[in-house]
Design a protein around this motif. Structure first.
Motif, PDB file in Angstrom:
ATOM      1  N   PHE A 105       0.824  -1.397   0.223  1.00  0.00           N
ATOM      2  CA  PHE A 105      -0.069  -0.027   0.056  1.00  0.00           C
ATOM      3  C   PHE A 105       0.997   1.354   0.090  1.00  0.00           C
ATOM      4  CE2 PHE A 105      -2.520  -3.339   1.531  1.00  0.00           C
ATOM      5  CZ  PHE A 105      -3.735  -3.116   1.270  1.00  0.00           C
ATOM      6  N   MET A 106       0.933   2.043  -0.840  1.00  0.00           N
ATOM      7  CA  MET A 106       1.943   3.295  -1.186  1.00  0.00           C
ATOM      8  C   MET A 106       0.842   4.422  -1.361  1.00  0.00           C
ATOM      9  SD  MET A 106       4.449   1.380  -1.924  1.00  0.00           S
ATOM     10  CE  MET A 106       5.703   2.217  -2.787  1.00  0.00           C
ATOM     11  N   TYR A 107       1.116   5.144  -0.009  1.00  0.00           N
ATOM     12  CA  TYR A 107       0.289   6.175   0.415  1.00  0.00           C
ATOM     13  C   TYR A 107       1.197   7.546  -0.074  1.00  0.00           C
ATOM     14  CZ  TYR A 107      -2.867   3.268   3.322  1.00  0.00           C
ATOM     15  OH  TYR A 107      -3.403   2.377   3.664  1.00  0.00           O
ATOM     16  N   VAL A 108       0.649   7.821  -1.415  1.00  0.00           N
ATOM     17  CA  VAL A 108       1.360   8.978  -2.014  1.00  0.00           C
ATOM     18  C   VAL A 108       1.049  10.252  -1.380  1.00  0.00           C
ATOM     19  CG1 VAL A 108       1.893   9.950  -4.230  1.00  0.00           C
ATOM     20  CG2 VAL A 108       1.592   7.666  -3.922  1.00  0.00           C
ATOM     21  N   THR A 109       2.343  11.141  -1.356  1.00  0.00           N
ATOM     22  CA  THR A 109       1.937  12.650  -0.872  1.00  0.00           C
ATOM     23  C   THR A 109       0.962  13.248  -1.810  1.00  0.00           C
ATOM     24  OG1 THR A 109       4.191  12.654   0.009  1.00  0.00           O
ATOM     25  CG2 THR A 109       3.302  14.762  -0.099  1.00  0.00           C
ATOM     26  N   PRO A 110       0.163  14.115  -1.242  1.00  0.00           N
ATOM     27  CA  PRO A 110      -0.743  14.895  -2.128  1.00  0.00           C
ATOM     28  C   PRO A 110       0.018  15.657  -3.207  1.00  0.00           C
ATOM     29  CG  PRO A 110      -1.805  14.780  -0.154  1.00  0.00           C
ATOM     30  CD  PRO A 110      -0.303  14.192   0.136  1.00  0.00           C
ATOM     31  N   GLY A 111      -0.246  15.740  -4.383  1.00  0.00           N
ATOM     32  CA  GLY A 111       0.377  16.526  -5.422  1.00  0.00           C
ATOM     33  C   GLY A 111       1.761  15.787  -6.083  1.00  0.00           C
ATOM     34  N   GLY A 134     -12.365   6.010  -0.840  1.00  0.00           N
ATOM     35  CA  GLY A 134     -12.047   5.838   0.401  1.00  0.00           C
ATOM     36  C   GLY A 134     -11.067   6.711   1.134  1.00  0.00           C
ATOM     37  N   ALA A 135     -10.521   6.550   2.264  1.00  0.00           N
ATOM     38  CA  ALA A 135      -9.841   7.588   3.190  1.00  0.00           C
ATOM     39  C   ALA A 135      -8.472   7.435   2.906  1.00  0.00           C
ATOM     40  CB  ALA A 135     -10.157   7.059   4.765  1.00  0.00           C
ATOM     41  N   ASP A 136      -7.695   8.451   3.363  1.00  0.00           N
ATOM     42  CA  ASP A 136      -6.361   8.709   3.265  1.00  0.00           C
ATOM     43  C   ASP A 136      -5.675   8.414   1.670  1.00  0.00           C
ATOM     44  OD1 ASP A 136      -4.011   9.011   4.482  1.00  0.00           O
ATOM     45  OD2 ASP A 136      -3.773   7.074   5.339  1.00  0.00           O
ATOM     46  N   LEU A 137      -6.434   9.105   0.878  1.00  0.00           N
ATOM     47  CA  LEU A 137      -5.766   9.025  -0.412  1.00  0.00           C
ATOM     48  C   LEU A 137      -4.883  10.319  -0.675  1.00  0.00           C
ATOM     49  CD1 LEU A 137      -9.287   8.747  -2.361  1.00  0.00           C
ATOM     50  CD2 LEU A 137      -7.912   6.943  -1.804  1.00  0.00           C
ATOM     51  N   PRO A 138      -4.023  10.234  -1.697  1.00  0.00           N
ATOM     52  CA  PRO A 138      -3.848   9.180  -2.633  1.00  0.00           C
ATOM     53  C   PRO A 138      -3.214   7.968  -2.377  1.00  0.00           C
ATOM     54  CG  PRO A 138      -2.796  11.138  -3.330  1.00  0.00           C
ATOM     55  CD  PRO A 138      -3.217  11.175  -1.788  1.00  0.00           C
ATOM     56  N   LEU A 139      -3.859   6.758  -2.932  1.00  0.00           N
ATOM     57  CA  LEU A 139      -3.268   5.485  -2.477  1.00  0.00           C
ATOM     58  C   LEU A 139      -3.229   4.689  -3.874  1.00  0.00           C
ATOM     59  CD1 LEU A 139      -2.741   3.015  -0.673  1.00  0.00           C
ATOM     60  CD2 LEU A 139      -5.108   2.807  -0.204  1.00  0.00           C
ATOM     61  N   PHE A 140      -2.051   3.857  -3.836  1.00  0.00           N
ATOM     62  CA  PHE A 140      -2.015   3.064  -4.911  1.00  0.00           C
ATOM     63  C   PHE A 140      -1.511   1.750  -4.376  1.00  0.00           C
ATOM     64  CE2 PHE A 140      -1.170   7.100  -6.869  1.00  0.00           C
ATOM     65  CZ  PHE A 140      -1.330   7.142  -8.307  1.00  0.00           C
ATOM     66  N   VAL A 141      -1.906   0.601  -4.774  1.00  0.00           N
ATOM     67  CA  VAL A 141      -1.603  -0.738  -4.295  1.00  0.00           C
ATOM     68  C   VAL A 141      -0.848  -1.565  -5.355  1.00  0.00           C
ATOM     69  CG1 VAL A 141      -2.495  -2.914  -3.450  1.00  0.00           C
ATOM     70  CG2 VAL A 141      -3.641  -0.373  -2.862  1.00  0.00           C
ATOM     71  N   ILE A 142       0.279  -2.025  -5.061  1.00  0.00           N
ATOM     72  CA  ILE A 142       1.146  -2.741  -6.040  1.00  0.00           C
ATOM     73  C   ILE A 142       0.755  -4.194  -5.583  1.00  0.00           C
ATOM     74  CG2 ILE A 142       3.257  -3.455  -6.697  1.00  0.00           C
ATOM     75  CD1 ILE A 142       4.114  -0.569  -5.959  1.00  0.00           C
TER      76      ILE A 142
END
Length: 271
Positions: A166-172, A205-213
């Motif tokens: 779960f990669m929680y990306v910094t907004p922007g 969902g919550a806590d976006l941006p989120l990418f899942v590998i």
């Protein structure tokens, strides 16, 4: 037939929405494929009381038996299950678009009508009693950020383990993260690496941006050995790229999951 009941099951089993499923579609979900258009999925997650796992799984299996006994068409009602100690019970189904939610509900209403509303209510009650909480989110497959080897080392039927990053990306920083992913794809292609991955981006969902590998293996041990092999092989080529990826991310979480065909519909026995 009550739409409320139908929606409860949709939430419980994510049954007709990831449309992430006849057996051919199920296989597509976890095979390393590169579709031309993004695929939308609905994911429903059930967190179950540890002491009531047996009751929960029993209720799901009873629902599956009812669906099978009444010959409910898998093209209309189907779901693929994955389980992990921290993930919970994850039920996945692909969707053409958000508008397909209504047809999902209608298909479940028809299935419940066949089973019988009272019977269905009793099975849902068993599952509810064992459930702590549920989550539901929508995600899309990002084919251009995923890697599909020409000659994969692992066949889809041999997949017994899923590794989720779960990669929680910094907004922007979404575009920067995507560019890094594309560079990783290029390096893997250049070196003809035989192991691929799929990237999914959460759109709700919550806590976006989120990418899942999502990566796969025959087992946790086999996956770890293969991961180390590739890391060693590409260490020099990916060192700076890895640092660039870290600079885009505010949090990383790893989770493990295992396919549960016995909690999916259709099950291998009924396909």
């Amino acid at each position: 037939m009550s739409k409320k009941i139908s929606f409860v099951l949709a939430g419980l089993l994510c049954a007709v929405c990831l449309g992430f499923v006849a057996s051919q579609q199920e296989e597509k979900t976890f095979k390393q494929e590169q579709p031309e258009q993004p695929e939308l999925f609905m994911i429903s997650i059930a967190h179950v009381k540890p002491a009531m796992v047996k009751q929960y799984e029993g209720a799901v299996k009873e629902i599956i038996r009812e669906l099978s006994d009444y010959n409910v068409d898998p093209a209309k009602v189907s779901f693929h299950a994955v389980q992990g100690s921290e993930l919970g019970y994850v039920f996945v189904h692909p969707l053409e678009n958000f508008g397909a939610m209504e047809s999902m509900h209608q298909n479940w209403e028809q299935a419940i009508e066949s089973i019988g509303q009272e019977r269905f209510k009793s099975l849902i009650a068993k599952a509810d009693a064992a459930t702590v909480s549920r989550e539901r989110l929508f995600t899309k497959h990002r084919a251009e950020l995923s890697y599909t080897p020409e000659n994969p080392a692992l066949k889809s039927e041999d997949v017994k383990f899923f590794n989720y990053m779960f990669m929680y990306v910094t907004p922007g920083q979404e575009e920067a993260f995507e560019e890094v992913a594309k560079e990783f794809v290029a390096i893997y292609k250049k070196n003809c690496i035989d192991t691929g991955w799929n990237v999914y981006q959460s759109v709700t969902g919550a806590d976006l941006p989120l990418f899942v590998i999502i990566e796969t293996g025959k087992s946790r041990a086999e996956f770890a050995v293969n991961e180390e092999r590739i890391k060693t092989m590409l260490a020099e080529q990916t060192k700076e790229l890895g640092q660039k990826a870290v600079s885009c991310i505010r949090k990383m979480v790893r989770r493990e999951g295992y396919p549960r065909p016995d909690l999916s519909y259709p099950t291998p026995e009924t396909e």
